[in-house]
Write an enzyme that holds these catalytic residues in place. Structure first.
Site, PDB file in Angstrom:
ATOM      1  N   ARG A 103     -39.563  53.712  27.839  1.00 19.88           N
ATOM      2  CA  ARG A 103     -40.451  52.339  27.642  1.00 19.88           C
ATOM      3  C   ARG A 103     -42.013  52.292  28.323  1.00 19.88           C
ATOM      4  NH1 ARG A 103     -41.528  49.462  24.646  1.00 19.88           N
ATOM      5  NH2 ARG A 103     -39.448  49.578  23.774  1.00 19.88           N
ATOM      6  N   LYS A 138     -63.080  42.384  28.696  1.00 17.69           N
ATOM      7  CA  LYS A 138     -61.845  41.599  28.815  1.00 17.69           C
ATOM      8  C   LYS A 138     -60.560  42.316  28.563  1.00 17.69           C
ATOM      9  CE  LYS A 138     -64.706  37.613  27.112  1.00 17.69           C
ATOM     10  NZ  LYS A 138     -64.881  36.644  25.889  1.00 17.69           N
ATOM     11  N   LYS A 170     -76.579  36.921  32.390  1.00 19.58           N
ATOM     12  CA  LYS A 170     -76.058  36.165  31.815  1.00 19.58           C
ATOM     13  C   LYS A 170     -76.668  34.615  32.303  1.00 19.58           C
ATOM     14  CE  LYS A 170     -72.189  36.831  29.652  1.00 19.58           C
ATOM     15  NZ  LYS A 170     -70.629  37.130  29.459  1.00 19.58           N
ATOM     16  N   GLU A 199     -78.536  37.468  28.075  1.00 20.00           N
ATOM     17  CA  GLU A 199     -77.994  36.974  27.211  1.00 20.00           C
ATOM     18  C   GLU A 199     -78.979  35.465  26.885  1.00 20.00           C
ATOM     19  OE1 GLU A 199     -73.750  35.075  28.042  1.00 20.00           O
ATOM     20  OE2 GLU A 199     -74.953  33.579  28.681  1.00 20.00           O
ATOM     21  N   ASP A 220     -76.165  34.644  21.735  1.00 21.60           N
ATOM     22  CA  ASP A 220     -74.635  34.210  22.210  1.00 21.60           C
ATOM     23  C   ASP A 220     -74.478  32.713  21.543  1.00 21.60           C
ATOM     24  OD1 ASP A 220     -72.407  34.258  23.620  1.00 21.60           O
ATOM     25  OD2 ASP A 220     -73.085  32.884  24.993  1.00 21.60           O
TER      26      ASP A 220
END
Length: 284
Positions: A103, A138, A170, A199, A220
């Protein structure tokens, strides 16, 4: 395609150790009761869907943790296309080890193959466009390197590995600094050799990012019309990355704007595991 990132790396051994400990705990109460510790087995992995395979090297090392003499014979390399029903790998070794590690090994390979398959689907959608598909940060904590290896297997391009190898300014950084120009200036002063991405959400911000000397400008959540204008303004003075709510329905339109890169968080944050089955062929 063989990836040097997984060869002789302590981080991988440590990761596998944690994964095995999580699953085995004090011992596999089923396998250790049913299977004699001297029994050996031959097994195969069979693809139950079509797609791009990845993670076989990691799977091999999982089995080797429990049986260093495992005989591993893959029929594909990472990045290869497989069809439904094809045997991916044949291997033999201690029967207990093969069942106990099953597994954990499959979890790694199925996740990586799912990422590679999804990436490849998107890369194929952009055939004829120069834009390259980027991954993001992410990722599942602890699995980032494997996730990004899987993106490469699917034909994508790795973006920054973490917070340390590319400065990404950002909206919150811009607010804290007071402006794009001030944020870029501060990063340049502290890290003169690092590449900087900024950004932006509108054309005024694009102009400011250009003036400040950004290496990459992220466009963005812009409309396709605004993105087209931004790419025209930027020209070759900086690279461009499209980001934000890009779907399979809109990605070709976005690529048509002429951007250099399109980042897709769903490659790694919304993974559908690739279906692989382990089958015992014989026990001896």
């Amino acid at each position: 395609m063989i990836f040097p990132e997984v060869s002789n790396q302590k981080w991988l051994d440590d990761l596998i150790d944690v994964a095995l400990a999580e699953d085995i705990g004090g011992g596999d109460v089923t396998t250790e009761a049913v299977i004699d510790d001297q029994k050996k087995t031959k097994a195969v992995w069979v693809a139950k869907q079509a797609g791009i395979i990845a993670g076989l090297q990691i799977a091999q090392r999982v089995f080797e943790k429990l049986d260093e003499n495992i005989e591993w014979h893959p029929f594909f390399n990472g990045g290869d296309e497989v069809r439904t029903g094809e045997t991916v790998v044949e291997f033999s070794g201690n029967c207990r080890a093969v069942l106990i590690a099953e597994r954990t090994a499959l979890n790694f390979a199925q996740r990586m193959s799912g990422i590679a398959t999804k990436t490849n689907e998107i890369v194929r959608e952009l055939k004829g466009f120069p834009a390259k598909i980027l991954d993001t940060r992410k990722t599942v904590p602890g699995l980032r390197k494997l996730d990004k290896i899987a993106v490469k297997a699917g034909g994508g391009v790795n973006h920054r590995m973490g917070l340390y190898d590319l400065a990404m300014i950002k909206d919150n950084h811009i607010q804290a600094a007071g402006s794009i120009s001030k944020a870029v200036e501060r990063v340049r002063a502290k890290n003169p050799d690092i590449r900087i991405e900024v950004e932006t959400t509108n054309l005024e911000e694009v102009d400011e990012a250009l003036k400040s000397g950004a290496d990459i400008i992220m466009l963005d959540n812009m409309s396709v019309e605004m993105m087209t204008k931004a790419v025209e303004r930027i020209g070759t003075r900086a690279e461009t990355e499209a980001s934000g709510n890009i779907t399979s329905k809109t990605i070709r339109e976005v690529a048509g704007t002429g951007v250099n890169f399109i980042s897709v968080g769903a490659l790694t944050h919304s993974v559908q595991a690739f279906d692989i089955s382990q089958r015992i062929k014989e026990i001896f």
